[in-house]
Structure formats: structure tokens, C-alpha cells
Design a protein around this motif. Structure first.
Motif, mmCIF file in Angstrom:
data_model
loop_
_atom_site.group_PDB
_atom_site.id
_atom_site.type_symbol
_atom_site.label_atom_id
_atom_site.label_comp_id
_atom_site.label_asym_id
_atom_site.label_seq_id
_atom_site.Cartn_x
_atom_site.Cartn_y
_atom_site.Cartn_z
ATOM 1 N N LEU A 141 0.833 -1.197 0.000
ATOM 2 C CA LEU A 141 0.000 0.000 0.000
ATOM 3 C C LEU A 141 0.867 1.247 0.000
ATOM 4 O O LEU A 141 0.582 2.227 -0.710
ATOM 5 C CB LEU A 141 -0.923 -0.017 1.225
ATOM 6 C CG LEU A 141 -1.826 1.208 1.393
ATOM 7 C CD1 LEU A 141 -2.748 1.373 0.191
ATOM 8 C CD2 LEU A 141 -2.640 1.095 2.677
ATOM 9 N N MET A 144 2.173 1.879 -3.466
ATOM 10 C CA MET A 144 1.130 2.418 -4.350
ATOM 11 C C MET A 144 0.898 3.903 -4.100
ATOM 12 O O MET A 144 0.763 4.699 -5.028
ATOM 13 C CB MET A 144 -0.173 1.639 -4.147
ATOM 14 C CG MET A 144 -0.177 0.234 -4.723
ATOM 15 S SD MET A 144 -1.824 -0.522 -4.734
ATOM 16 C CE MET A 144 -2.086 -0.734 -2.978
ATOM 17 N N TYR A 148 1.286 7.451 -6.535
ATOM 18 C CA TYR A 148 -0.045 7.898 -6.944
ATOM 19 C C TYR A 148 -0.083 9.415 -7.054
ATOM 20 O O TYR A 148 0.403 10.130 -6.171
ATOM 21 C CB TYR A 148 -1.073 7.420 -5.914
ATOM 22 C CG TYR A 148 -2.505 7.615 -6.342
ATOM 23 C CD1 TYR A 148 -3.124 6.710 -7.176
ATOM 24 C CD2 TYR A 148 -3.215 8.739 -5.923
ATOM 25 C CE1 TYR A 148 -4.433 6.878 -7.565
ATOM 26 C CE2 TYR A 148 -4.533 8.925 -6.317
ATOM 27 C CZ TYR A 148 -5.133 7.990 -7.129
ATOM 28 O OH TYR A 148 -6.435 8.170 -7.518
ATOM 29 N N ILE A 243 -7.591 7.067 -1.665
ATOM 30 C CA ILE A 243 -7.304 5.666 -1.305
ATOM 31 C C ILE A 243 -8.593 4.855 -1.160
ATOM 32 O O ILE A 243 -8.597 3.788 -0.522
ATOM 33 C CB ILE A 243 -6.490 5.584 0.000
ATOM 34 C CG1 ILE A 243 -7.245 6.259 1.142
ATOM 35 C CG2 ILE A 243 -5.110 6.177 -0.183
ATOM 36 C CD1 ILE A 243 -6.623 6.015 2.505
ATOM 37 N N GLU A 245 -10.306 3.017 -3.315
ATOM 38 C CA GLU A 245 -10.219 1.672 -3.871
ATOM 39 C C GLU A 245 -9.258 0.795 -3.075
ATOM 40 O O GLU A 245 -9.516 -0.395 -2.863
ATOM 41 C CB GLU A 245 -9.769 1.736 -5.340
ATOM 42 C CG GLU A 245 -10.754 2.446 -6.258
ATOM 43 C CD GLU A 245 -12.145 1.832 -6.196
ATOM 44 O OE1 GLU A 245 -12.248 0.580 -6.171
ATOM 45 O OE2 GLU A 245 -13.132 2.590 -6.155
ATOM 46 N N GLN A 246 -8.159 1.406 -2.616
ATOM 47 C CA GLN A 246 -7.222 0.631 -1.807
ATOM 48 C C GLN A 246 -7.868 0.155 -0.514
ATOM 49 O O GLN A 246 -7.659 -0.986 -0.077
ATOM 50 C CB GLN A 246 -5.969 1.465 -1.483
ATOM 51 C CG GLN A 246 -5.042 1.673 -2.675
ATOM 52 C CD GLN A 246 -5.392 2.942 -3.443
ATOM 53 O OE1 GLN A 246 -6.556 3.301 -3.534
ATOM 54 N NE2 GLN A 246 -4.388 3.591 -3.988
ATOM 55 N N LYS A 247 -8.661 1.032 0.117
ATOM 56 C CA LYS A 247 -9.326 0.637 1.359
ATOM 57 C C LYS A 247 -10.308 -0.503 1.111
ATOM 58 O O LYS A 247 -10.435 -1.424 1.918
ATOM 59 C CB LYS A 247 -10.062 1.840 1.981
ATOM 60 C CG LYS A 247 -9.140 2.805 2.705
ATOM 61 C CD LYS A 247 -9.918 3.884 3.413
ATOM 62 C CE LYS A 247 -10.662 3.347 4.624
ATOM 63 N NZ LYS A 247 -9.750 2.979 5.733
ATOM 64 N N LYS A 249 -10.017 -2.729 -1.250
ATOM 65 C CA LYS A 249 -9.224 -3.936 -1.507
ATOM 66 C C LYS A 249 -8.684 -4.519 -0.206
ATOM 67 O O LYS A 249 -8.677 -5.733 -0.010
ATOM 68 C CB LYS A 249 -8.070 -3.619 -2.463
ATOM 69 C CG LYS A 249 -8.514 -3.357 -3.893
ATOM 70 C CD LYS A 249 -7.318 -3.041 -4.777
ATOM 71 C CE LYS A 249 -7.766 -2.794 -6.209
ATOM 72 N NZ LYS A 249 -6.611 -2.444 -7.077
#
Length: 585
Positions: A141, A144, A148, A243, A245-247, A249
Motif C-alpha cells: 500500500l 502504491m 499515486y 485511497i 479503492e485501496q481501502k 481492496k
């Protein structure tokens, strides 16, 4: 080969320590013993065990002090208390100090303490794996986020925006330089959390996850100070990275990880009660070990090699491994390596381009293409030629492969599940298999027992095969037929049993490879009768013969009792009495 676990046993009873040492060494553990708590703590420092068994009541340094010392140093090593019957307060105190399990002396069944130890070590390994997984996830993470392109703005000590990057201007729709940040981002009158004085030191930053713009999205907010030459704070710089989408995922990964963890524990806990695993049938101890290996292999992405005679169910095991693995949503591609001609094997695995050779009228994908992101089941892997082993090894080691007639190097993300009925180590000794190729595929071995070594499973297998037929068409499995099935050695294993049951339903007799044994008489009994050496009375012999006549007639008329009574010229009541007498009802 899996490294054996090391356990440390601490007790003031020398005989009990010797018993523990003997038992656990016989069960594959490395065992260190310490007579008393003081020696136990010294041994813990020197030996670095995977688990500790400790008594509570010991002179000088007791078990409570041992546990307290160990848990202060690490909470990752399981400590199991094995002590004499004590007060409830002792149990509570032991658990408070970090005991993972508590077993009372005397130990009547060592399997109980072995089970407690195995559960504790397994739990510790899962915790360790989860921690390592979480660390890796956070690192990914972080990488990324660093790459970003997010939103950047600065504001002064009065919370007025002094700079906005183009991405932020485009997202908001206008340049809001000069306006208060809390009005822009929160549409409010109070100060926003980005304006809070976090008393940052020089070179420090304050990072938090926030929601702004009322758009429901999450942002990683990184706040740092911009100082003047004299060290006074001039402005604050805030970087906002989307974030959301990261959260999602991360949450999905956590939920998936928790699901697999619970499922893994549930499956292991219920193995002893299972008579089947997916499409695999069997409750015997050898099959329980196979189920355990399937679970372990499913949780890994390493190559699997399945050893077993023909007909033992190697393909079924491969399917269960794939369908219980993270690759289950992708393809499981099957190939029989022994069925491919040597001159075609490279094109089958790697594919070819149009015009590569005579007959190549169009591009063709290879097995490695079809299995990409999935699993490739390579049956009879011992039949692969040596030159092809080299090319496959290069492809599996991420060196890539090239379709015939192409210059493009391709890569596939595949999981290899191989199977063979050969001794691959013997193949290496004979020069028929490369040693490095064997090392690449022989990571997780699973050995399937032949049916003759697990005859306790035959009734379950027979029931399973018969369940596919209409009950009206199934002849009964008499005790004699069941005994015949049990006595046979089954050289063709489960496949032969399935074919035998199919013939039994169709032909109404047990036929092993053309040899009808279902109606054969007991030769020993005939010899005894003819020689006059039989020990049974005339009544017993008549009863035995009458039961056999009843059984044959019942089978002939598919257990239609009215027809059976008529054929034997007796009334139905007499028939039912005889059936009850001989346990044929």
C-alpha cells in the motif's frame, strides 16, 4: 522436508520429563527438557523452542515465574501448562499470564496433550503468517501511495489556501486560492482537521485518513510544515491521495483472509469426522492424511506432486486442490504427458504461430496460455522427454517461453499440479529425469494409498457408486458379496471397484475382470463335508444351506417376497419368519 518442531518441557519430575521426551520424539518432535524453572528459563534462551510445556508447582522458580518471564520476552511462543490438580485461581492466573492451554496431571492419554500442542503451534504459525502478511500488505500500500498522483495544496496559519495543484483545481472545478480550506473541503464554518496544530517537529509529517468534499471517498492526508529560515512555521503542505479503492481492496483481503483462516481451522477440526472430501470418498486414517495434505496444498501456491497407483484418484485430488485454492475461479487445465508424441509436445505446451511448420494454418495457444492465472495438471509427468524438461523448467522459473515460429517471449502465471505412478527419484538415477526439474515439481508431495491398504473405505465407496443408480434397479449387497469385495486385492484400485459395481448393477453378479466370484461356494466347507471332518452339526449345516437358498432366491427375484414365497412353495408368513431368523429382513 518439513523441519520438525522443537518443544521445551520444564518440570521438577524427572520421570515425567523422560516420558514426555520419549513420547514426543516418537511423534517427530525435537525435545529439550529442563529439571526445574531456573534451568527451564536458561534452556528457553539457548534453544529457541517453538512451544513450551511447563509445570506450575516447582521449587525456587515456579511455573508462574517461568510464564511471566517468557511472555514478557515474546507472546508468539505457545506456553502450555501441564500441572497437577490445583485451585481454580491457579488456572485463571496461568491463563492471565499467557498460557495457551491448561492440562491437568495425571495425563491418562498423551494424545490429549499432543492435540493441545499441535493446536497451539498451528495457531502460533497462523498468527505469525498473519503478521507477516499484514506487514507485506502495508508495504504494498505504501508503494502504491508513493506513486499515486493525488491532490496537493498549501495553506497559511490563518487556514487560507495559498496553492493548489492542477489535479485539485480540476476536481473542484475552480481555483479557490485565498479561500478558507475548511469552507472548501467541508463546506463548514469550523476549522477542519487539516488546520489542527499537531505540534510537528522539524522534518516530521502528520498522516491520517479522512473524508472530504462530501463525495464519500477516502483520502490519505499527509500534512507537513513549511518553515522559514528562522524555523518559524510559514505554511502547511497537505497531500491528499485518493485511497478509496485501496481501502476496499484491503477490506476485501482482510475478509477473505479471515474466511480462509476460519475455513482452514474448521476443516482441520472436522477431518476426523469426515468420510468424504469433495468428490473423494474415504474415512480411513490414510485418507484423513490425504485430506490434511489437500488442505495444506490448497493454502499454498507451490507445486504439488501426487504419487499413486493407477486408479487411486490422482485427478480428483488435483481438482480438490485447485477448487479450494485462491486460483479456483480460473482454469484447471489437464494434460496427459504420456499421450503426447515427442515431436508435438513443445507445440502443445507453448503453442505456435501461423506458418511455423506444415499444417500450421493459424496461431494456436499452448497449454501454458490456457492455464495462465490458473493451474496446470500434468498427469504422467514422468513421461516428459529430457529436452522438454529443460524448456519447461525455464518457463516455470519465470524465464519465459517462446511459441514455435515466434520471437516473442511470453510468461504465464501458473500453479503446477503433477501426478505419476512412477518412482521419480529412480527416474533421476536412471537418467530419465533431470534432478533440477524434479526439485521444481516435488515441493508438496501427496501419496495416495492403494485401495488394498484402505479396505475400510470400500463400503463408503460402494454406497457412493450405487447412489448414482435408481434404487429399483440395484440388487442387494449381501454379506457374502460384501465379504468378497473385502477379500479382493483390487489391483486396479478405486477405478476397478467402480467398474465392478457398474457390472454388478447391470449383470446382477460380482465379476472381477471376467472372474465370477459371487456364486462360488466356500471350498474349505466343501472339503470338510466330503472328508467328514466338519465340526458343525447337521442342523447347523441345514440352516447354512437354507440361508444360502433363501439368499439366492431373493437375489433372483430382486427381493420381491411374494414371488420368492411362491418359488419356494411356502406361504408369506413362513418366509418372513425365516428371513427374520437369518437376519435377511
Amino acid at each position: 522436508m518439513k523441519k520438525p518442531k522443537k518443544i521445551l518441557c520444564i518440570d521438577d519430575d524427572d520421570q515425567f520429563l523422560k516420558m514426555l521426551e520419549l513420547y514426543f520424539e516418537d511423534n517427530g518432535y525435537l525435545v529439550e527438557t529442563a529439571l526445574g524453572g531456573e534451568k527451564g528459563l536458561l534452556a528457553f534462551e539457548n534453544e529457541k523452542p517453538d512451544a513450551v510445556l511447563v509445570d506450575l508447582r516447582m521449587p525456587n522458580v515456579d511455573g508462574f515465574e517461568v510464564m511471566e518471564t517468557i511472555t514478557k520476552k515474546t507472546s508468539d511462543i505457545p506456553v502450555i501448562v501441564v500441572s497437577g490438580e490445583g485451585e481454580l485461581a491457579d488456572v485463571i492466573e496461568a491463563l492471565r499470564l499467557g498460557a495457551w492451554n491448561y492440562q491437568m496431571k495425571p495425563i491418562e492419554n498423551m494424545i490429549v496433550i499432543k492435540h493441545a500442542l499441535e493446536q497451539s503451534i498451528e495457531k502460533a504459525e497462523l498468527i505469525k503468517e498473519n503478521k507477516a502478511y499484514q506487514v507485506g500488505l502495508e508495504q504494498k500500500l505504501h508503494n502504491m501511495v508513493d506513486n499515486y498522483k493525488g491532490f496537493i495544496f498549501t495553506c497559511d496559519n490563518e487556514c487560507s489556501i495559498t496553492y493548489m495543484n492542477p489535479s485539485l483545481i480540476k476536481y473542484i472545478g475552480r481555483d479557490v486560492t485565498g479561500e478558507k480550506c475548511h469552507k472548501v473541503f467541508y463546506d463548514g464554518k469550523s476549522f477542519c482537521i487539516n488546520c489542527t496544530d499537531h505540534k510537528l517537529g522539524k522534518g516530521q509529517s502528520y498522516r491520517q485518513e479522512i473524508q472530504i468534499f462530501n463525495d464519500g471517498r477516502w483520502y490519505d492526508s499527509i500534512q507537513s510544515q513549511i518553515s522559514d529560515l528562522d524555523g518559524s512555521v510559514m505554511e502547511y503542505q497537505i497531500i491528499l491521495i485518493d485511497i478509496t479503492e485501496q481501502k476496499k481492496k484491503i477490506q476485501d483481503l482482510k475478509e477473505r483472509e479471515e474466511y480462509f483462516r476460519k475455513e482452514n481451522i474448521h476443516l482441520k477440526a472436522s477431518l476426523s469426522e469426515r468420510f468424504k472430501f469433495g468428490r473423494i470418498i474415504g474415512k480411513s486414517k490414510p485418507m484423513q492424511e490425504v485430506y490434511e495434505n489437500i488442505i495444506n496444498a490448497s493454502a499454498s501456491d507451490a507445486a504439488v506432486i501426487i504419487y499413486g497407483e493407477s486408479g487411486t484418484g490422482k485427478e480428483l485430488v488435483a481438482k480438490e486442490i485447485h477448487e479450494n485454492s485462491p486460483r479456483k475461479d480460473k482454469e484447471l487445465v489437464y494434460v496427459n504427458c504420456g499421450a503426447i508424441p515427442e515431436n508435438l509436445i513443445e507445440s502443445e505446451f507453448f503453442g505456435y504461430k501461423k506458418g511455423a511448420f506444415t499444417g500450421a494454418v493459424k496461431d494456436k495457444h499452448g497449454l501454458l496460455d490456457f492455464a495462465n492465472h490458473g493451474s496446470l495438471f500434468m498427469d504422467e509427468i514422468g513421461e516428459i522427454p529430457l529436452n522438454m524438461q529443460v524448456k519447461l523448467l525455464r518457463a516455470l522459473e519465470q524465464g519465459g517461453y517462446t511459441p514455435i515460429g515466434s520471437s516473442e517471449v511470453k510468461n504465464s502465471d501458473i500453479r503446477i499440479i503433477a501426478a505419476t505412478n512412477r518412482d521419480l527419484k529412480d527416474q533421476v538415477r536412471k537418467g530419465l529425469m533431470r534432478q533440477d526439474f524434479l526439485y521444481r515439481i516435488h515441493i508438496i508431495p501427496i501419496n495416495l494409498p492403494p485401495l488394498r491398504e484402505r479396505k475400510d473405505d470400500i463400503p463408503f465407496l460402494v454406497d457412493h457408486f450405487l447412489s448414482k443408480y435408481d434404487e429399483k434397479n440395484i440388487p442387494p449387497i449381501t454379506p457374502r458379496i460384501a465379504k468378497t469385495l473385502e477379500k479382493y486385492d483390487w489391483p486396479g484400485n478405486v477405478r476397478e471397484l467402480q467398474n465392478t459395481i457398474n457390472r454388478f448393477v447391470t449383470l446382477k453378479k460380482i465379476d472381477f475382470m471376467g472372474l465370477d466370484l459371487s456364486d462360488s461356494l466356500d471350498k474349505e466347507q466343501i472339503d470338510e463335508i466330503e472328508s467328514g471332518k466338519q465340526e458343525k452339526s447337521l442342523g447347523d449345516l441345514i440352516d447354512q444351506y437354507e440361508k444360502r437358498v433363501l439368499t439366492k432366491t431373493l437375489e433372483r427375484y430382486n427381493w420381491h417376497k411374494t414371488k420368492v414365497a411362491s418359488a419356494l412353495n411356502i406361504n408369506r408368513k413362513t418366509l418372513f419368519n425365516k428371513l427374520k431368523r437369518y437376519d435377511l429382513d
